[in-house]
Enzyme design. Structure first.
Site, PDB file in Angstrom:
ATOM      1  N   LYS A 126       0.868  -1.188   0.000  1.00 40.68           N
ATOM      2  CA  LYS A 126       0.000   0.000   0.000  1.00 40.68           C
ATOM      3  C   LYS A 126       0.892   1.220   0.000  1.00 40.68           C
ATOM      4  O   LYS A 126       2.022   1.163   0.467  1.00 40.68           O
ATOM      5  CB  LYS A 126      -0.864   0.014   1.267  1.00 40.68           C
ATOM      6  CG  LYS A 126      -2.105   0.873   1.145  1.00 40.68           C
ATOM      7  CD  LYS A 126      -3.261   0.050   0.599  1.00 40.68           C
ATOM      8  CE  LYS A 126      -4.477   0.884   0.308  1.00 40.68           C
ATOM      9  NZ  LYS A 126      -5.628   0.017  -0.026  1.00 40.68           N
ATOM     10  N   ASP A 166      -7.198   4.146  -4.241  1.00 42.21           N
ATOM     11  CA  ASP A 166      -7.831   3.992  -2.916  1.00 42.21           C
ATOM     12  C   ASP A 166      -8.449   5.365  -2.620  1.00 42.21           C
ATOM     13  O   ASP A 166      -8.700   6.135  -3.571  1.00 42.21           O
ATOM     14  CB  ASP A 166      -6.801   3.566  -1.849  1.00 42.21           C
ATOM     15  CG  ASP A 166      -7.442   3.091  -0.550  1.00 42.21           C
ATOM     16  OD1 ASP A 166      -7.919   1.948  -0.487  1.00 42.21           O
ATOM     17  OD2 ASP A 166      -7.499   3.885   0.429  1.00 42.21           O
TER      18      ASP A 166
HETATM   19  P1  NDP Z   1     -13.088   7.535  -2.503  1.00 39.74           P
HETATM   20  O1  NDP Z   1     -12.030   8.535  -2.306  1.00 39.74           O
HETATM   21  O2  NDP Z   1     -13.672   7.309  -3.841  1.00 39.74           O
HETATM   22  O3  NDP Z   1     -14.319   7.842  -1.523  1.00 39.74           O
HETATM   23  C1  NDP Z   1     -14.122   7.910  -0.145  1.00 39.74           C
HETATM   24  C2  NDP Z   1     -15.440   8.246   0.521  1.00 39.74           C
HETATM   25  O4  NDP Z   1     -15.320   8.089   1.921  1.00 39.74           O
HETATM   26  C3  NDP Z   1     -15.840   9.700   0.289  1.00 39.74           C
HETATM   27  O5  NDP Z   1     -17.234   9.791   0.331  1.00 39.74           O
HETATM   28  C4  NDP Z   1     -15.202  10.390   1.489  1.00 39.74           C
HETATM   29  O6  NDP Z   1     -15.818  11.612   1.843  1.00 39.74           O
HETATM   30  C5  NDP Z   1     -15.420   9.347   2.579  1.00 39.74           C
HETATM   31  N1  NDP Z   1     -14.354   9.496   3.582  1.00 39.74           N
HETATM   32  C6  NDP Z   1     -13.026   9.406   3.373  1.00 39.74           C
HETATM   33  N2  NDP Z   1     -12.352   9.632   4.504  1.00 39.74           N
HETATM   34  C7  NDP Z   1     -13.288   9.882   5.434  1.00 39.74           C
HETATM   35  C8  NDP Z   1     -13.212  10.184   6.803  1.00 39.74           C
HETATM   36  N3  NDP Z   1     -12.045  10.281   7.440  1.00 39.74           N
HETATM   37  N4  NDP Z   1     -14.380  10.358   7.464  1.00 39.74           N
HETATM   38  C9  NDP Z   1     -15.583  10.287   6.821  1.00 39.74           C
HETATM   39  N5  NDP Z   1     -15.696   9.990   5.511  1.00 39.74           N
HETATM   40  C10 NDP Z   1     -14.572   9.790   4.842  1.00 39.74           C
HETATM   41  O7  NDP Z   1     -12.493   6.168  -1.911  1.00 39.74           O
HETATM   42  P2  NDP Z   1     -13.010   4.674  -2.132  1.00 39.74           P
HETATM   43  O8  NDP Z   1     -14.477   4.637  -2.304  1.00 39.74           O
HETATM   44  O9  NDP Z   1     -12.137   4.057  -3.141  1.00 39.74           O
HETATM   45  O10 NDP Z   1     -12.621   4.019  -0.725  1.00 39.74           O
HETATM   46  C11 NDP Z   1     -13.538   3.892   0.353  1.00 39.74           C
HETATM   47  C12 NDP Z   1     -13.066   2.791   1.287  1.00 39.74           C
HETATM   48  O11 NDP Z   1     -13.014   1.547   0.575  1.00 39.74           O
HETATM   49  C13 NDP Z   1     -11.662   2.969   1.868  1.00 39.74           C
HETATM   50  O12 NDP Z   1     -11.634   2.395   3.164  1.00 39.74           O
HETATM   51  C14 NDP Z   1     -10.794   2.136   0.944  1.00 39.74           C
HETATM   52  O13 NDP Z   1      -9.595   1.734   1.567  1.00 39.74           O
HETATM   53  C15 NDP Z   1     -11.720   0.969   0.691  1.00 39.74           C
HETATM   54  N6  NDP Z   1     -11.461   0.145  -0.486  1.00 39.74           N
HETATM   55  C16 NDP Z   1     -11.382   0.708  -1.734  1.00 39.74           C
HETATM   56  C17 NDP Z   1     -11.188  -0.091  -2.836  1.00 39.74           C
HETATM   57  C18 NDP Z   1     -11.186   0.453  -4.219  1.00 39.74           C
HETATM   58  O14 NDP Z   1     -11.083  -0.350  -5.155  1.00 39.74           O
HETATM   59  N7  NDP Z   1     -11.309   1.746  -4.442  1.00 39.74           N
HETATM   60  C19 NDP Z   1     -10.987  -1.541  -2.698  1.00 39.74           C
HETATM   61  C20 NDP Z   1     -11.163  -2.038  -1.357  1.00 39.74           C
HETATM   62  C21 NDP Z   1     -11.372  -1.195  -0.317  1.00 39.74           C
HETATM   63  P3  NDP Z   1     -15.095  12.990   1.464  1.00 39.74           P
HETATM   64  O15 NDP Z   1     -15.434  13.214   0.027  1.00 39.74           O
HETATM   65  O16 NDP Z   1     -15.685  13.991   2.391  1.00 39.74           O
HETATM   66  O17 NDP Z   1     -13.628  12.798   1.703  1.00 39.74           O
HETATM   67  O1  2IT Z   2      -7.955  -1.744  -0.543  1.00 42.06           O
HETATM   68  C1  2IT Z   2      -7.920  -2.225  -1.691  1.00 42.06           C
HETATM   69  O2  2IT Z   2      -8.029  -3.444  -1.897  1.00 42.06           O
HETATM   70  C2  2IT Z   2      -7.778  -1.310  -2.833  1.00 42.06           C
HETATM   71  N1  2IT Z   2      -7.739  -0.097  -2.621  1.00 42.06           N
HETATM   72  C3  2IT Z   2      -7.634  -1.854  -4.222  1.00 42.06           C
HETATM   73  C4  2IT Z   2      -6.221  -2.251  -4.494  1.00 42.06           C
HETATM   74  C5  2IT Z   2      -5.913  -2.674  -5.909  1.00 42.06           C
HETATM   75  O3  2IT Z   2      -4.734  -2.958  -6.148  1.00 42.06           O
HETATM   76  O4  2IT Z   2      -6.797  -2.724  -6.762  1.00 42.06           O
END
Ligand code: NDP
Ligand code: 2IT
Length: 447
Positions: A126, A166
């Site tokens: 990461k 992420d």
């Molecule tokens: P994005 O940046 O697309 O969206 C993040 C969302 O979460 C936004 O709505 C953001 O609000 C909110 N958020 C972020 N930080 C905080 C915080 N500290 N408190 C409250 N709300 C918060 O990210 P993703 O959707 O990609 O990721 C969301 C989660 O999923 C994370 O935990 C990530 O690690 C996990 N994840 C993502 C994957 C992926 O493929 N993208 C895969 C597996 C897991 P705001 O706009 O206000 O910041």
């Molecule tokens: O937390 C996760 O699994 C991700 N943000 C996706 C990682 C990836 O390599 O697609």
């Protein structure tokens, strides 16, 4: 707790007491392993736990860039290359002001076990930066991404380390990062996933984490003889994972009634329908706006400034999809009170250990993120396969593979939990199955 686990945890806490998210993630995994370690002494003999809790390599670097006013800004960049026993390091990049080494170590550690569950050959890593893309112009984001890749390029490669998105890193950032990599190296390598379709991306990768989490929830419901159709869900976040979670819920006849961001939560008892979701996607991905604007457009909905979704309404299931530790003890108690029967994590480690205890004490079916959100990285693995073959699969082909992988992860976690004496405990099942695959590979490969 097994003595070996207790000793390793105590040592870890003494060495880095400030890395609280990492210690939390390590303690959750290690606490699941007692039955495995009791049955076989080879892990202790080979010092596997001691090795697993230390990244193989950490890269930390300065990222100087120029803002729109011509001022030099400096951020901190990181890549944590945690474990490469079963494949090249693989895992996202997070750009958020809260990023520090402890957070990236927790995410990299989780990634090791998650990737092992996907059935694909990917190690865990990461990275990211304390850079905040919010409020920055495209020009500033590009300037930052170029500077970030100016250092990162020398540490990654299609068979070495393959980053992705992420929090704060989506299609725009991956584009700038890939362009800079290619300019420096002069080679069109499959070195990032989450690319756009025109230049090597995979269909269904944007959808994969959210879709995968809903597929996982469906599998858990099937075990209980239930269907997802007609169920109501609390969803947090409004980014990549949350958007496609709501999309798949709609497709399957379920209903999401909340979405949120770091400022507050929208409650829409009529459901966030496909039309409303399209509006949210445009708001978040194109206009880069805030969820507070939803209630100006959809007047029957309510907005709760500063609130999380968990206590706002009764529902059948919760799909946290924002960030770590967003469900604390009081939130978990609110979920119980609101009739929630299932929690499936789209985010990484969204539930605190105290919240997880509440789930178990109240018979809530609980899927840990490393199992239920693995569809994102699994589809990144499929993007790498397509790049290696220099072809692309249709969305039906990718979705079918993703669905098959989610079913397989569910089966593995479910069966492993039962085999080790904790039936129905997906947390133990996922931790044990992921651990065994990586640990046995480490032993095979010596040191
Ligand atoms: P994005 O940046 O697309 O969206 C993040 C969302 O979460 C936004 O709505 C953001 O609000 C909110 N958020 C972020 N930080 C905080 C915080 N500290 N408190 C409250 N709300 C918060 O990210 P993703 O959707 O990609 O990721 C969301 C989660 O999923 C994370 O935990 C990530 O690690 C996990 N994840 C993502 C994957 C992926 O493929 N993208 C895969 C597996 C897991 P705001 O706009 O206000 O910041
Ligand atoms: O937390 C996760 O699994 C991700 N943000 C996706 C990682 C990836 O390599 O697609």
């Amino acid at each position: 707790m097994n003595k070996y686990v207790a000793r390793v945890m105590e040592d870890l806490k003494a060495k880095q007491p400030w890395e609280k998210e990492f210690l939390q993630a390590a303690e959750e995994v290690l606490s699941s392993l007692s039955a495995v370690l009791d049955r076989d002494s080879k892990y202790e003999k080979n010092k596997i736990l001691e090795r697993m809790v230390v990244p193989e390599r950490i890269i930390m670097f300065q990222v100087p860039w120029v803002d729109d006013k011509g001022q030099i800004q400096v951020n901190q960049g990181y890549r944590v290359q945690f474990n490469s026993a079963i494949g090249p390091y693989k895992g996202g990049l997070r750009f958020h002001p809260s990023v520090n080494l402890g957070i990236l170590k927790f995410l990299g550690f989780e990634q090791v076990f998650k990737n092992a569950l996907t059935t694909l050959p990917m190690g865990g890593g990461k990275g990211g930066s304390n850079f905040d893309p919010k409020g920055k112009s495209d020009n500033e984001v590009r300037s930052f991404c170029n500077a970030f890749m100016r250092e990162l390029y020398r540490h990654i490669g299609p068979s070495t380390d393959v980053p992705a998105g992420d929090i704060g890193v989506g299609g725009r950032e991956i584009g700038y990062l890939f362009g800079q990599y290619k300019r420096i190296v002069n080679s069109y390598d499959s070195v990032l996933t989450g690319k756009a379709l025109n230049w090597g991306g995979s269909l269904i990768r944007p959808e994969a984490t959210g879709y995968g989490n809903v597929y996982f929830a469906q599998e858990m419901l099937a075990v209980k003889g239930e269907s997802i159709e007609g169920k109501t869900a609390l969803v947090s976040g409004s980014g990549n994972v949350a958007q496609y979670t709501v999309e798949k819920l709609n497709q399957l006849g379920a209903k999401a009634i909340t979405m949120s961001d770091s400022n507050g939560t929208v409650l829409d008892m009529d459901g966030i329908t496909p039309e409303k979701l399209e509006w949210v996607k445009n708001l978040k991905n194109v206009k880069r706006g805030r969820m507070a604007e939803y209630v100006k457009k959809f007047k029957k909905a309510k907005y709760f400034e500063g609130a999380r979704p968990w206590a706002l309404a009764k529902a059948d299931m919760a799909l946290p999809s924002a960030t770590q530790n967003e469900i604390e003890l009081k939130d978990a108690k609110a979920l119980v009170k609101g009739g929630i029967k299932l929690v499936s994590e789209g985010a990484n480690m969204p539930s605190t250990p105290e919240a997880i205890e509440v789930y178990f004490a109240n018979n809530i079916t609980y899927a840990p993120g490393k199992a239920s959100n693995a569809g994102g990285v699994a589809t990144s693995g499929l993007e790498m396969s397509q790049n290696a073959m220099r072809l692309s699969w249709t969305s039906e082909e990718v979705d079918e593979k993703l669905h098959g992988i989610m079913k397989s992860i569910h089966k593995t976690a479910y069966e492993t939990a039962a085999e080790y004496g904790t039936p129905g405990n997906y947390m133990n099942g996922a931790n044990i199955a992921g651990f065994k695959k990586v640990a046995d590979s480490m032993i095979d490969q010596g040191f």
